[in-house]
Design an enzyme around this catalytic site. Structure first.
Site, PDB file in Angstrom:
ATOM      1  N   HIS A  21      -2.886   6.598   4.557  1.00 43.33           N
ATOM      2  CA  HIS A  21      -1.453   6.789   4.821  1.00 43.33           C
ATOM      3  C   HIS A  21      -0.995   8.151   4.299  1.00 43.33           C
ATOM      4  CE1 HIS A  21      -1.392   2.739   6.032  1.00 43.33           C
ATOM      5  NE2 HIS A  21      -0.716   2.175   5.043  1.00 43.33           N
ATOM      6  N   CYS A  31       0.818  -1.224   0.000  1.00 41.78           N
ATOM      7  CA  CYS A  31       0.000   0.000   0.000  1.00 41.78           C
ATOM      8  C   CYS A  31       0.849   1.271   0.000  1.00 41.78           C
ATOM      9  CB  CYS A  31      -0.953   0.003   1.190  1.00 41.78           C
ATOM     10  SG  CYS A  31      -0.165  -0.314   2.789  1.00 41.78           S
TER      11      CYS A  31
END
Length: 343
Positions: free
Chosen positions: A248, A128
């Site tokens: 994130h 990711c």
């Protein structure tokens, strides 16, 4: 429009649930949907698009008749991907099992879609944090070859799954009530020592390697080189878990072999598919997980020259790692294959 028989392995987890959200949201053309999970979740009922589905235990025979198998990640990938391929399905896998296999394409559709055509039954979804970073690197790399990358990540607890999110919520509630926070998940569930994430940062994601980098940091280094098809890239990474539920953030310093202007960098980033440029310091406008959680695009801002060296820029990038960093990227690979008649 032709419709496809789809299986989701890990359907009850955070990424599996996001697959379902996106299939409905993006009107993905399926004629059959098979929801698979471990024996613990077998028998669970999931309502989806007006129909109730029963989650099945994954076996070697679960992929008969399936066209596209979306694997949400985890240890099951190594075991079941070969069975799915043998049954005739194309596997798009979110685990780390096949990412560095030279026979398996590692794909971010906006960055290296041509690699999809090289698959031999399995296509790997990158980590990711890698996906989010290369969405910012690719448009800049197309302006000038990149020499070196220094990245520090600020990764949400959802990267540790539903359990990580639940633990943060429980710790905040306990501390707010004057109780001690119990830690059982982070930084790594299988390790003997765990730390509170509420009101804290943990500079460890995944286990440490012999070179003192974590496995997460080495994933970013190795996977970026493979995706960009440039082993000459020099990359160093520090990955940190932060008390944010979802999305994130990354601070990225990029050194180029030749100079590029800020105007050219802004234009390239703003024009790149899947990127939103949110970069207006005078109005305090910049990307934050608050803006990108639950969203499809990544956002880039804080674009500026690195005044300590030549031919270098800094930028800040945020993206929802369950969406673009996992389920969406995998589904975009499947959409590309459908659009180009590769499945």
């Amino acid at each position: 429009m032709k419709k496809y028989r789809v299986a989701i392995l890990g359907a009850t987890g955070a990424v599996g649930q996001e697959f379902l959200n996106l299939i409905e949201e993006r009107k993905f053309p399926f004629s059959e949907l098979r929801l698979l999970a471990s024996s613990r979740s077998a028998g669970k009922k999931i309502a989806f698009m007006g129909k109730e589905y029963t989650v099945e235990e994954t076996t070697a025979d679960s992929f008969a008749g399936i066209d596209i198998a979306l694997f949400a990640g985890g240890a099951a990938s190594k075991e079941f991907a070969p069975h799915a391929v043998k049954a005739g399905a194309v596997v798009i896998d979110n685990s780390s099992a096949f990412r560095m296999d030279p026979e398996v394409p590692l794909v971010v559709p906006e960055v290296n879609p041509e690699a999809i055509k090289k698959h031999k039954g399995i296509i790997a979804n990158p980590n990711c944090s890698t996906i989010i970073m290369v969405m910012g690197l690719k448009p800049l790399y197309d302006l000038a070859k990149i020499r070196r990358i220094v990245v520090s990540t600020y990764q949400a607890v959802s990267g540790a799954g539903k359990e990580g999110m639940a633990e943060l919520e429980e710790q905040v509630a306990a501390l707010s009530a004057g109780k001690d926070a119990e830690a059982n998940i982070l930084p790594v569930g299988k390790l003997p020592k765990h730390y509170q994430i509420a009101f804290n940062l943990i500079p460890q994601i995944d286990v440490f390697m012999d070179n003192l980098y974590t496995k997460e940091e080495m994933k970013m280094i190795d996977e970026t080189k493979k995706i960009m098809e440039d082993d000459s890239l020099r990359i160093t990474a520090t990955t940190v878990r932060v008390p944010v539920y979802r999305s994130h953030a990354e601070s990225v310093n990029v050194e180029f072999e030749s100079e590029i202007s800020l105007d050219a960098a802004r234009a390239a980033l703003a024009a790149f598919p899947g990127v939103i440029l949110r970069d207006n310091p005078s109005q305090q406008e910049y990307p934050m997980p608050l803006f990108t959680s639950g969203k499809t695009d990544v956002e880039i801002g804080r674009l500026r020259r690195d005044e300590s060296t030549d031919n270098a820029l800094n930028f800040w990038i945020c993206g929802d790692q369950i969406r673009k960093g996992a389920a969406l990227n995998a589904l975009q690979i499947a959409e590309y294959m459908i659009a180009h008649e590769l499945v």
